[in-house]
Write a protein that holds these residues in place. Structure first.
Motif, PDB file in Angstrom:
ATOM      1  N   UNK A 152       0.840  -1.204   0.000  1.00  0.00           N
ATOM      2  CA  UNK A 152       0.000   0.000   0.000  1.00  0.00           C
ATOM      3  C   UNK A 152       0.873   1.251   0.000  1.00  0.00           C
ATOM      4  N   UNK A 153       1.909   1.260   0.832  1.00  0.00           N
ATOM      5  CA  UNK A 153       2.779   2.441   0.891  1.00  0.00           C
ATOM      6  C   UNK A 153       3.535   2.631  -0.422  1.00  0.00           C
ATOM      7  N   UNK A 154       3.930   1.530  -1.054  1.00  0.00           N
ATOM      8  CA  UNK A 154       4.614   1.601  -2.356  1.00  0.00           C
ATOM      9  C   UNK A 154       3.707   2.296  -3.372  1.00  0.00           C
ATOM     10  N   UNK A 155       2.439   1.879  -3.409  1.00  0.00           N
ATOM     11  CA  UNK A 155       1.494   2.460  -4.364  1.00  0.00           C
ATOM     12  C   UNK A 155       1.250   3.941  -4.077  1.00  0.00           C
ATOM     13  N   UNK A 156       0.986   4.275  -2.829  1.00  0.00           N
ATOM     14  CA  UNK A 156       0.704   5.669  -2.463  1.00  0.00           C
ATOM     15  C   UNK A 156       1.921   6.546  -2.742  1.00  0.00           C
ATOM     16  N   UNK A 157       3.089   6.087  -2.335  1.00  0.00           N
ATOM     17  CA  UNK A 157       4.312   6.874  -2.535  1.00  0.00           C
ATOM     18  C   UNK A 157       4.611   7.075  -4.013  1.00  0.00           C
ATOM     19  N   UNK A 158       4.401   6.043  -4.806  1.00  0.00           N
ATOM     20  CA  UNK A 158       4.653   6.161  -6.245  1.00  0.00           C
ATOM     21  C   UNK A 158       3.685   7.149  -6.896  1.00  0.00           C
ATOM     22  N   UNK A 159       2.433   7.132  -6.438  1.00  0.00           N
ATOM     23  CA  UNK A 159       1.444   8.067  -7.000  1.00  0.00           C
ATOM     24  C   UNK A 159       1.758   9.509  -6.602  1.00  0.00           C
ATOM     25  N   UNK A 160       2.420   9.703  -5.491  1.00  0.00           N
ATOM     26  CA  UNK A 160       2.806  11.047  -5.061  1.00  0.00           C
ATOM     27  C   UNK A 160       4.099  11.477  -5.754  1.00  0.00           C
ATOM     28  N   UNK A 161       5.090  10.601  -5.756  1.00  0.00           N
ATOM     29  CA  UNK A 161       6.405  10.968  -6.267  1.00  0.00           C
ATOM     30  C   UNK A 161       6.430  11.115  -7.793  1.00  0.00           C
ATOM     31  N   UNK A 162       5.706  10.280  -8.515  1.00  0.00           N
ATOM     32  CA  UNK A 162       5.711  10.358  -9.978  1.00  0.00           C
ATOM     33  C   UNK A 162       5.338  11.743 -10.490  1.00  0.00           C
ATOM     34  N   UNK A 163       4.158  12.248 -10.131  1.00  0.00           N
ATOM     35  CA  UNK A 163       3.798  13.601 -10.580  1.00  0.00           C
ATOM     36  C   UNK A 163       4.738  14.680 -10.040  1.00  0.00           C
ATOM     37  N   UNK A 164       5.260  14.473  -8.839  1.00  0.00           N
ATOM     38  CA  UNK A 164       6.191  15.434  -8.258  1.00  0.00           C
ATOM     39  C   UNK A 164       7.475  15.517  -9.089  1.00  0.00           C
ATOM     40  N   UNK A 165       7.981  14.362  -9.525  1.00  0.00           N
ATOM     41  CA  UNK A 165       9.176  14.362 -10.387  1.00  0.00           C
ATOM     42  C   UNK A 165       8.844  14.985 -11.732  1.00  0.00           C
ATOM     43  N   UNK A 166       7.656  14.685 -12.285  1.00  0.00           N
ATOM     44  CA  UNK A 166       7.266  15.298 -13.554  1.00  0.00           C
ATOM     45  C   UNK A 166       7.227  16.819 -13.458  1.00  0.00           C
ATOM     46  N   UNK A 167       6.757  17.324 -12.330  1.00  0.00           N
ATOM     47  CA  UNK A 167       6.628  18.764 -12.151  1.00  0.00           C
ATOM     48  C   UNK A 167       7.954  19.438 -11.824  1.00  0.00           C
ATOM     49  N   UNK A 168       8.716  18.850 -10.911  1.00  0.00           N
ATOM     50  CA  UNK A 168       9.919  19.503 -10.391  1.00  0.00           C
ATOM     51  C   UNK A 168      11.222  18.952 -10.964  1.00  0.00           C
ATOM     52  N   UNK A 169      11.210  17.766 -11.514  1.00  0.00           N
ATOM     53  CA  UNK A 169      12.437  17.144 -11.991  1.00  0.00           C
ATOM     54  C   UNK A 169      13.169  16.471 -10.847  1.00  0.00           C
ATOM     55  N   UNK A 170      14.345  15.964 -11.137  1.00  0.00           N
ATOM     56  CA  UNK A 170      15.119  15.230 -10.146  1.00  0.00           C
ATOM     57  C   UNK A 170      15.981  16.148  -9.290  1.00  0.00           C
ATOM     58  N   UNK A 171      16.260  17.336  -9.772  1.00  0.00           N
ATOM     59  CA  UNK A 171      17.223  18.184  -9.056  1.00  0.00           C
ATOM     60  C   UNK A 171      16.585  19.208  -8.183  1.00  0.00           C
TER      61      UNK A 171
END
Length: 171
Positions: A152-171
């Motif tokens: 469950x945490x893997x799914x929730x974290x991935x759904x949060x981090x994916x769009x965050x990386x798309x918006x902000x990038x890795x740096x």
């Protein structure tokens, strides 16, 4: 243990789980071939070290009852976290010539070290959970219910981090 699974699997997503390949390709400037090589060496090292990690945890659990596996998990997560953080150090220290053999080798080496830390974490987390269930008088079959929290945490974290990386990038 369910909270520990939740925390470890969340950490896994944020420390290079699903988003490792885009990081290695887009930020570390590895080619697709070298990214594939790094990830396959990571998988191979993890597979080779699972039983070693479990044996070390079992040995320490025998020597330090109720603490040995936990000590192994904390140490292994520390090693993996350090390897993960050093990727950023390599990227920022070597902005020019980022495709040199040395830099590529550093990234591949860090992925292998990261995976060895994970290989020491997973079997000990599972062993700690089964020991806990037995000590609490619960059935070993309840293991899946505990591990579900990690999924469950893997799914929730991935759904949060994916769009965050798309918006902000890795740096």
């Amino acid at each position: 243990p369910r909270h520990l699974y939740f925390a470890v699997f969340t950490w896994l997503v944020f420390s290079g789980g699903r988003f490792t390949a885009p990081f290695l390709t887009n930020v570390a400037n590895l080619s697709d071939t070298l990214t594939s090589l790094a990830l396959s060496l990571q998988t191979m090292s993890m597979s080779l070290c699972f039983s070693i990690g479990g044996a070390v945890g079992d040995h320490l659990e025998g020597k330090y009852p109720n603490r040995g596996r936990a000590m192994t998990i904390v140490s292994a997560l520390g090693v993996s976290t350090l390897a993960f953080m050093l990727h950023g150090v390599v990227v920022h220290l070597v902005k020019e010539n980022s495709t040199s053999v040395f830099v590529v080798s550093c990234h591949i080496f860090l992925r292998v070290i990261y995976s060895i830390g994970l290989a020491f974490t997973y079997p000990n987390l599972d062993g700690l959970t089964v020991s806990y269930l037995v000590a609490q008088g619960r059935k070993k079959e309840d293991f899946g219910k505990e591990r579900l929290y990690g999924a469950i945490s893997w799914a929730i974290s991935s759904m949060i981090l994916g769009p965050l990386i798309d918006k902000c990038g890795f740096e």
